[in-house]
Design a protein around this motif. Sequence first.
Motif, PDB file in Angstrom:
ATOM      1  N   VAL A  21       1.002  -1.253  -0.059  1.00  0.00           N
ATOM      2  CA  VAL A  21       0.120  -0.078  -0.075  1.00  0.00           C
ATOM      3  C   VAL A  21       0.990   1.189   0.041  1.00  0.00           C
ATOM      4  CG1 VAL A  21      -1.969  -0.995   1.050  1.00  0.00           C
ATOM      5  CG2 VAL A  21      -0.412  -0.053   2.505  1.00  0.00           C
ATOM      6  N   ASN A  22       2.208   1.225   0.272  1.00  0.00           N
ATOM      7  CA  ASN A  22       2.960   2.255   0.294  1.00  0.00           C
ATOM      8  C   ASN A  22       3.821   2.632  -0.954  1.00  0.00           C
ATOM      9  OD1 ASN A  22       2.687   2.726   3.189  1.00  0.00           O
ATOM     10  ND2 ASN A  22       3.958   1.044   3.417  1.00  0.00           N
ATOM     11  N   VAL A  23       3.215   3.764  -1.704  1.00  0.00           N
ATOM     12  CA  VAL A  23       3.942   3.755  -2.863  1.00  0.00           C
ATOM     13  C   VAL A  23       5.282   4.392  -2.936  1.00  0.00           C
ATOM     14  CG1 VAL A  23       3.603   5.327  -5.134  1.00  0.00           C
ATOM     15  CG2 VAL A  23       1.654   4.667  -3.755  1.00  0.00           C
ATOM     16  N   PRO A  25       8.978   5.379  -5.016  1.00  0.00           N
ATOM     17  CA  PRO A  25       9.318   5.985  -6.304  1.00  0.00           C
ATOM     18  C   PRO A  25       9.538   5.210  -7.512  1.00  0.00           C
ATOM     19  CG  PRO A  25      10.408   6.931  -4.323  1.00  0.00           C
ATOM     20  CD  PRO A  25       9.715   5.829  -3.835  1.00  0.00           C
ATOM     21  N   ASP A  26      10.504   4.309  -7.373  1.00  0.00           N
ATOM     22  CA  ASP A  26      10.562   3.270  -8.355  1.00  0.00           C
ATOM     23  C   ASP A  26       9.338   2.560  -9.036  1.00  0.00           C
ATOM     24  OD1 ASP A  26      10.597   2.074  -5.980  1.00  0.00           O
ATOM     25  OD2 ASP A  26      11.230   0.176  -7.078  1.00  0.00           O
ATOM     26  N   GLN A  27       8.289   2.498  -8.295  1.00  0.00           N
ATOM     27  CA  GLN A  27       7.086   1.953  -8.737  1.00  0.00           C
ATOM     28  C   GLN A  27       6.373   3.186  -9.520  1.00  0.00           C
ATOM     29  OE1 GLN A  27       5.348   0.857  -5.009  1.00  0.00           O
ATOM     30  NE2 GLN A  27       6.211  -1.125  -5.145  1.00  0.00           N
ATOM     31  N   ILE A  28       6.308   4.281  -9.110  1.00  0.00           N
ATOM     32  CA  ILE A  28       5.701   5.464  -9.755  1.00  0.00           C
ATOM     33  C   ILE A  28       6.079   5.557 -11.232  1.00  0.00           C
ATOM     34  CG2 ILE A  28       5.453   7.962 -10.217  1.00  0.00           C
ATOM     35  CD1 ILE A  28       5.151   7.868  -6.958  1.00  0.00           C
ATOM     36  N   SER A  29       7.384   5.263 -11.331  1.00  0.00           N
ATOM     37  CA  SER A  29       8.025   5.326 -12.758  1.00  0.00           C
ATOM     38  C   SER A  29       7.257   4.298 -13.921  1.00  0.00           C
ATOM     39  CB  SER A  29       9.543   5.406 -12.911  1.00  0.00           C
ATOM     40  OG  SER A  29       9.940   4.025 -12.263  1.00  0.00           O
ATOM     41  N   LEU A  30       6.717   3.285 -13.238  1.00  0.00           N
ATOM     42  CA  LEU A  30       6.429   2.065 -13.909  1.00  0.00           C
ATOM     43  C   LEU A  30       4.803   2.501 -14.404  1.00  0.00           C
ATOM     44  CD1 LEU A  30       7.861  -0.862 -11.835  1.00  0.00           C
ATOM     45  CD2 LEU A  30       8.884   0.010 -14.088  1.00  0.00           C
TER      46      LEU A  30
END
Length: 85
Positions: A21-23, A25-30
């Motif tokens: 549930v914690n976003v 930064p490396d996931q945002i780029s995907l």
Amino acid sequence: LLGIINSKLINYWYSFYFKDVNVKPDQISLIPINIKDNKNSQKIIKLVKSILFENSKNDINETKIKELSKDIDFQVNEFFDLNHL
């Protein structure tokens, strides 16, 4: 970008691909976002500014914020050409 990331569509996509549930930064780029300058993106920007303005007031109108959020979700679906499905 703020309106798109906080939309129901991207929240659904995120929960499908990531279980945390914690976003991060490396996931945002995907997140598959191709920012294109069109009338939908301009409408999203205007709606996000309206929500930010409503939240800055002392007397916050929750109903108005919910309506604006629904409008953003609709515009995000239009942005990705999904409303006709």
